[in-house]
Design an enzyme around this catalytic site. Sequence first.
Site, PDB file in Angstrom:
ATOM      1  N   GLU A  12       0.842  -1.191   0.000  1.00 46.37           N
ATOM      2  CA  GLU A  12       0.000   0.000   0.000  1.00 46.37           C
ATOM      3  C   GLU A  12       0.877   1.242   0.000  1.00 46.37           C
ATOM      4  O   GLU A  12       1.769   1.378   0.848  1.00 46.37           O
ATOM      5  CB  GLU A  12      -0.887   0.044   1.252  1.00 46.37           C
ATOM      6  CG  GLU A  12      -2.015  -0.944   1.271  1.00 46.37           C
ATOM      7  CD  GLU A  12      -2.967  -0.679   2.437  1.00 46.37           C
ATOM      8  OE1 GLU A  12      -4.150  -1.000   2.288  1.00 46.37           O
ATOM      9  OE2 GLU A  12      -2.532  -0.165   3.479  1.00 46.37           O
ATOM     10  N   CYS A  13       0.647   2.139  -0.945  1.00 41.47           N
ATOM     11  CA  CYS A  13       1.337   3.426  -1.030  1.00 41.47           C
ATOM     12  C   CYS A  13       2.856   3.225  -0.972  1.00 41.47           C
ATOM     13  O   CYS A  13       3.447   2.764  -1.933  1.00 41.47           O
ATOM     14  CB  CYS A  13       0.839   4.374   0.053  1.00 41.47           C
ATOM     15  SG  CYS A  13       1.194   6.117  -0.282  1.00 41.47           S
ATOM     16  N   GLY A  14       3.505   3.550   0.152  1.00 44.12           N
ATOM     17  CA  GLY A  14       4.943   3.357   0.233  1.00 44.12           C
ATOM     18  C   GLY A  14       5.352   1.914  -0.002  1.00 44.12           C
ATOM     19  O   GLY A  14       6.373   1.630  -0.630  1.00 44.12           O
TER      20      GLY A  14
END
Length: 437
Positions: free
Chosen positions: A328-330
């Site tokens: 997720e994201c990073g």
Amino acid sequence: MTTGLVISAPGSGVGKTTLTLALARAYRDRGLKVQCFKSGPDYIDPAFHATATGRASINLDSWAMPRALIDALAARGTDADFVLAEGAMGLFDGAPAVGVCGTGATADIAEMMGWPVLLVLDPSGQAQTAAAIAAGLRGFRAGVRIAGVVLNRVASARHEDVVRRALEGIGMAVLGALPRRAAIALPERHLGLVQAGEQPEVDSLIAEAARFVTAHVDLEAVLQSAAEIGSPLPHSSGAATPPPGQRIALARDAAFSFVYPHMLEGWRSAGAEILPFSPLADEGPDGSADVCWLPGGYPELHAGRLAANLRFQRAVRAFAETRPVHGECGGYMVLGAALTDADGERHAMTGLLGLETSFAQRRLHLGYRLAELAAPMPGYHSGARLRGHEFHYTSIVAQPDASLAVVRDATGAVVAETGSRRGHATGTFFHLIAEDR
């Protein structure tokens, strides 16, 4: 008896977080058991809440969460003496369109839970106008009750007197007035406050804020302004958060620090076992796990180290040969081919996906997301609708793999951040909050 109160304001940057932390610690120092909540998708403030209270803080989000989940999460406060829910942005600010049961505005949670609102007002450059703002907020929505006001950054005793008189003239209780003081300000970063775990002095900052607020706020009056909370509602099966697997290898360190607490609690309550590992320590996922999950955080601050940690990279690639890996994201960025940091240096990542991102070319991505999966991801089948939130300053250099989902913002407009899938690897830019059922 448990009582509850919402801390809100006309907008951001007024001092909600500092007042929430100070009140939480002040009441804890008095021997009360304090439970904090955060309205909306912000994930940094709850870590500060936990430091202030000694209890995990939970997000309550009317745009992304069904009412059953909000009720189940809010019920955890019924074993406390006092509940403090910190708002986000302004009291009535939320998404431009209604989500599951609201717009994500703090006012939604205040009305649903029946918790009165303690307004934080910054009257800098104002006098009687502060009362006009308070009056407008009080009358804007019938189901939201304003309990009183705490003034912040008051310039002088005379300034305080003028503003107090104006507020008292409209029947608005002033429960405290804080003079200007910079010493208890918390450091900030581009995504908001620097995380609590990165500040060894955070406990002393909160303690000093509590002393400051105790000297200038009527703590007993604040307690009296809160509303009694009823008995816990029965847990609804609709509130459950399905785990992505039975044994979950979870990246957990300074680079992968963000997971919504309610997600982890949901996984555990469903019987899943969480097996943390640290990519920054060059560790790989536990070999006995059946899924690997890389959450968000600040991998761009540690990109060189992550690129050099070959044991971690090899272990994640080997894991993905036979079992699902999700970021997720990073975490999604680290599953990609490369990440360019703010100084323009390109760092090779795991290469499980073709995604390339750059912090040298800053671009804000912010807002709620509704995704309809085009393919399965851990815990969810193809076609599932997921609600989440995206917040980063990354440019997408390349996103060549098959799209994981059709992703829309809160207005229904399709966004380019579709997520990716390749083999057993999947990733999204949004942080998952709840399934849209």
